[in-house]
Write a protein that holds these residues in place. Structure first.
Motif, PDB file in Angstrom:
ATOM      1  N   ASP A 158      88.260  10.518  47.695  1.00 28.12           N
ATOM      2  CA  ASP A 158      87.624  10.118  48.947  1.00 28.12           C
ATOM      3  C   ASP A 158      87.218   8.646  49.008  1.00 28.12           C
ATOM      4  O   ASP A 158      86.498   8.236  49.907  1.00 28.12           O
ATOM      5  N   GLY A 159      87.695   7.857  48.052  1.00 25.09           N
ATOM      6  CA  GLY A 159      87.389   6.440  48.065  1.00 25.09           C
ATOM      7  C   GLY A 159      86.044   6.074  47.465  1.00 25.09           C
ATOM      8  O   GLY A 159      85.708   4.895  47.364  1.00 25.09           O
ATOM      9  N   ALA A 160      85.246   7.052  47.045  1.00 24.82           N
ATOM     10  CA  ALA A 160      83.914   6.777  46.503  1.00 24.82           C
ATOM     11  C   ALA A 160      84.022   6.125  45.130  1.00 24.82           C
ATOM     12  O   ALA A 160      84.874   6.477  44.328  1.00 24.82           O
ATOM     13  N   PHE A 163      78.947   2.725  41.862  1.00 22.12           N
ATOM     14  CA  PHE A 163      77.650   2.214  42.298  1.00 22.12           C
ATOM     15  C   PHE A 163      77.223   2.750  43.660  1.00 22.12           C
ATOM     16  O   PHE A 163      76.051   3.090  43.841  1.00 22.12           O
ATOM     17  N   PRO A 164      78.109   2.875  44.651  1.00 29.19           N
ATOM     18  CA  PRO A 164      77.675   3.541  45.889  1.00 29.19           C
ATOM     19  C   PRO A 164      77.261   5.006  45.651  1.00 29.19           C
ATOM     20  O   PRO A 164      76.312   5.492  46.280  1.00 29.19           O
ATOM     21  N   LEU A 165      77.945   5.698  44.725  1.00 24.97           N
ATOM     22  CA  LEU A 165      77.530   7.067  44.395  1.00 24.97           C
ATOM     23  C   LEU A 165      76.149   7.064  43.738  1.00 24.97           C
ATOM     24  O   LEU A 165      75.295   7.898  44.053  1.00 24.97           O
ATOM     25  N   MET A 166      75.918   6.128  42.818  1.00 26.46           N
ATOM     26  CA  MET A 166      74.618   6.025  42.165  1.00 26.46           C
ATOM     27  C   MET A 166      73.538   5.698  43.195  1.00 26.46           C
ATOM     28  O   MET A 166      72.444   6.275  43.172  1.00 26.46           O
ATOM     29  N   PRO A 180      74.988   2.752  50.064  1.00 25.35           N
ATOM     30  CA  PRO A 180      75.086   4.049  49.384  1.00 25.35           C
ATOM     31  C   PRO A 180      76.204   4.910  49.992  1.00 25.35           C
ATOM     32  O   PRO A 180      76.437   4.880  51.202  1.00 25.35           O
ATOM     33  N   TRP A 181      76.879   5.661  49.138  1.00 25.20           N
ATOM     34  CA  TRP A 181      77.942   6.556  49.579  1.00 25.20           C
ATOM     35  C   TRP A 181      77.383   7.570  50.557  1.00 25.20           C
ATOM     36  O   TRP A 181      76.251   8.054  50.415  1.00 25.20           O
TER      37      TRP A 181
END
Length: 190
Positions: A158-160, A163-166, A180-181
């Motif tokens: 999904d492109g995640a 750091f955006p996930l964190m 943020p994701w």
């Protein structure tokens, strides 16, 4: 857990903290995934995020069995069984982590020898024993390598990215350089 570990007061704490950090970033690759997505293999390799986490948990369990002088139990292959949920996979990994920390806390000397198993063809023939310290460093290395694999699989889903996930998992505010994701909205694939 923030993006970096805090200061460490001694070697044991540092090794365990770095291992915990690598476990955490590995599991971040699964953040927000459904069970079906955690089983998906969107790259050329037959790897899924859930399967990688299961494999790393089994590997860590096996190494600690070796430290204890027990024969390692065979673990799952990197694929994910269709009847195992992502929640169950993460929970099992948490149990492995707790066991590792308990075992290591009871070992007086991280230099204690850990005999090299003789039934693994890629282990050296000319080394009689590693140390508990070596095993912990090896687990950090292996977990980090597999976290990288999980990052690639997740990004293919999904492109995640990490750091955006964190940021999403920890509730960081959006900044000009980091958003943020968020799960894709209806009809969006990424």
């Amino acid at each position: 857990m923030p993006g970096l570990i805090g200061p460490v007061s001694d070697e044991r704490e540092g090794l365990l903290d770095y291992l915990a950090q690598q476990r955490y970033v590995l599991c971040l690759a699964a953040y927000g995934l459904t069970d079906e997505q955690a089983r998906a293999t969107p790259t050329a390799a037959p790897l899924s995020v859930g399967g990688i986490i299961r494999h790393v948990a089994a590997t860590e369990r096996g190494w600690l069995d070796t430290v204890l002088g027990r024969s390692p139990r065979p673990g799952p292959e990197p694929g994910t069984a269709p009847d195992v949920t992502l929640h169950e996979i993460i929970r099992e990994y948490e149990c492995v982590a707790t066991r590792t920390e308990e075992i290591v806390s009871l070992i007086d000397d991280l230099g204690r020898p850990v005999p090299v198993p003789r039934d693994v063809p890629w282990f050296p023939d000319d080394v009689e024993a590693w140390s508990v310290r070596w095993v912990l460093l090896h687990l950090i290395e292996e977990t980090a390598r597999h976290a990288g694999h999980a990052d690639l699989v997740r990004e293919s889903l999904d492109g995640a990215t990490a750091f955006p996930l964190m940021a999403a998992a920890e509730g960081w505010p959006e900044t000009p350089w980091l958003r943020p994701w968020r799960p894709p909205g209806p009809g969006q694939s990424r």
